[in-house]
Each structure stands twice: as C-alpha cells, then as structure tokens.
Design an enzyme around this catalytic site. Sequence first.
Site, PDB file in Angstrom:
ATOM      1  N   PRO A   1       0.798  -1.293   0.098  1.00  0.00           N
ATOM      2  CA  PRO A   1      -0.092  -0.030   0.082  1.00  0.00           C
ATOM      3  C   PRO A   1       0.867   1.211   0.025  1.00  0.00           C
ATOM      4  CG  PRO A   1      -0.882  -1.653   1.601  1.00  0.00           C
ATOM      5  CD  PRO A   1       0.567  -1.927   1.120  1.00  0.00           C
ATOM      6  N   GLU A   2       0.571   2.179  -1.045  1.00  0.00           N
ATOM      7  CA  GLU A   2       1.314   3.321  -1.178  1.00  0.00           C
ATOM      8  C   GLU A   2       0.504   4.389  -0.405  1.00  0.00           C
ATOM      9  OE1 GLU A   2       4.311   3.275  -1.682  1.00  0.00           O
ATOM     10  OE2 GLU A   2       4.588   1.434  -2.462  1.00  0.00           O
TER      11      GLU A   2
ATOM     12  N   LYS B   1       3.524   7.173   4.150  1.00  0.00           N
ATOM     13  CA  LYS B   1       2.711   5.883   4.186  1.00  0.00           C
ATOM     14  C   LYS B   1       2.148   5.320   5.611  1.00  0.00           C
ATOM     15  CE  LYS B   1       5.822   3.773   1.574  1.00  0.00           C
ATOM     16  NZ  LYS B   1       6.600   2.856   0.630  1.00  0.00           N
TER      17      LYS B   1
ATOM     18  N   ARG C   1      13.187  -3.727  -9.109  1.00  0.00           N
ATOM     19  CA  ARG C   1      11.649  -3.166  -9.345  1.00  0.00           C
ATOM     20  C   ARG C   1      11.452  -3.222 -10.589  1.00  0.00           C
ATOM     21  NH1 ARG C   1       9.402  -1.100  -4.775  1.00  0.00           N
ATOM     22  NH2 ARG C   1       7.511  -1.809  -5.559  1.00  0.00           N
TER      23      ARG C   1
END
Length: 271
Positions: A2-3, A56, A260
């Site tokens: 979750p960002e 965050k 990534r």
Amino acid sequence: MPELPEVEVTRRSFAGAIEGATVRGITVGKPLRWPLGTEPAVLVGRRVCGVRRRGKYLLLDLDEGLLLIHLGMSGSLRFARDLPARGAHDHFELITDHGTLRLHDPRRFGAVVWAAGESDPRARKLLDGWGLEPLGEDFAFEAFHAGLRAKRTPIKQLLLAGTVVVGVGNIYACEVLFLAGIRPTTRACAIGPQRARRLHGAIREVLARAVERGGSTLRDFSSADGSAGHFQLEANVYGRAGLQCRQCGTPVRLSRQGQRSTYFCPHCQRA
C-alpha cells in the site's frame, strides 16, 4: 505494498467514524515488524482525537500520545461496529465505543507503534528523513527541484526512495514519469526546470487521481470500509508491457530497475 494513495484512502474511510471514540480494549496477535511499545492496558480509556497521514504512516492522535500504523507489504485496516471473528492474519485490534479497528496483515511486515508524541524517539525513528508531502500545501516546486539537482540517482529510484517526495510507490512512479515524459533512467540532476515543473505537476495529478479512484487493488488492498481501488484499471504504462501505448501506439516496455519492474513508453519518454 500500500502506497500513499491507498493509505490516504484508508484514512478517509474511517477517520470521521473513529474520531471522538474511547478505547475500550486492545487485542494483540502475532508479533509484527515492530512491537507496540507499551502495555495495551495503558491505551484503555484514551480518546481518539483524529487521524492524520505522514507519507505511508497513519497517525492516530490520542488525548495522550499517538499510534503510528504502517500497513507493510500486504496489510489493510477494517473499521466497523460488528466485524467477523478474528482470523489467523488479524494481528491487532483497537476496540472502541464507536467500533473496532482491525489490522489484517498476512506477511506481518506492518506495525502499530505507540509513542508519547511526534518528538518521541520511537516516532522520530519512523517519521524523520522523509521528503515533501506531495498532496500538501508545502509541496513547493523550489524545494522539490533543489532535491532533484542534488542527486545523481536515476529519477525512478529517487522517487521510490521517498527522500525528496514521499509516498510515490512503484505503480505511481511509472505513471508519473509517463505523464511527465521522462525516461525512468534519467539522472535526477539532469532534469532541468521545465521538465522538473512537469514532473512536479504530474506527481500531484497522478496521486490525487489515484486517491479519487480509491487507490490501486493489485492483489488484496481494500480500504477500512472494505472498498477496492480502481486506479490500476486506467494505468497508461504500469502492467501493460507489450501493449500499445495509449498515447502513441508504441509497445510499452518492461525493464528491471533497482530490483523493481519499470514500465515506460520508449517514444513518449525519450529522455
């Protein structure tokens, strides 16, 4: 993971309902990434004054101290008066007279940490060193551009690091750089004022739109009221390797950058 948009959506989905609530009990399950930092009984009787976000992290302000919540890699919060029985991956509950706030975290990389205040070493360890808030009034272009000029790091990796601007995760970094027309491998210090302004605006635009769409549900994210996000359905490049760019028709490329996945259009993002 979750960002910022997912965390902000989560905050908005329960902040109004829990504000003013009195803590009636705490349930702690298996150990999370960091310990709570106090005995659960200390929190009983405390009143929830509000819910804020820093990057965050969610900050639950109490009338004495605060709780810092991080959702980790796979965590999510639910808030309701009547939740189903706790499952194997439900590791923390804040039980109040308005309802129960529950952290569901299968991988247990999330955490709930109590601190006496933001100057408490426990809070500073988690909050210090982060960059500008991209959705806040203090996201000034001058400070942002100065941060870029000081770094030779590739711009995509700098965005992910969170030291110049906070909360731009992988999906949003790909989308931001596409909107700004910047190649992900471009060194941050090589981005001049004109392109930096486009990037600054793209960060605001993409993150604000993601919040409006409820965030991105790539695997199991949902807000505290159980709603899924939909931003990923309108992504321009993320998750679209080999498909035609929505803007120019060139096939979207996928590369690895800092371990990534990076998606970009080689035509629209030439430099």
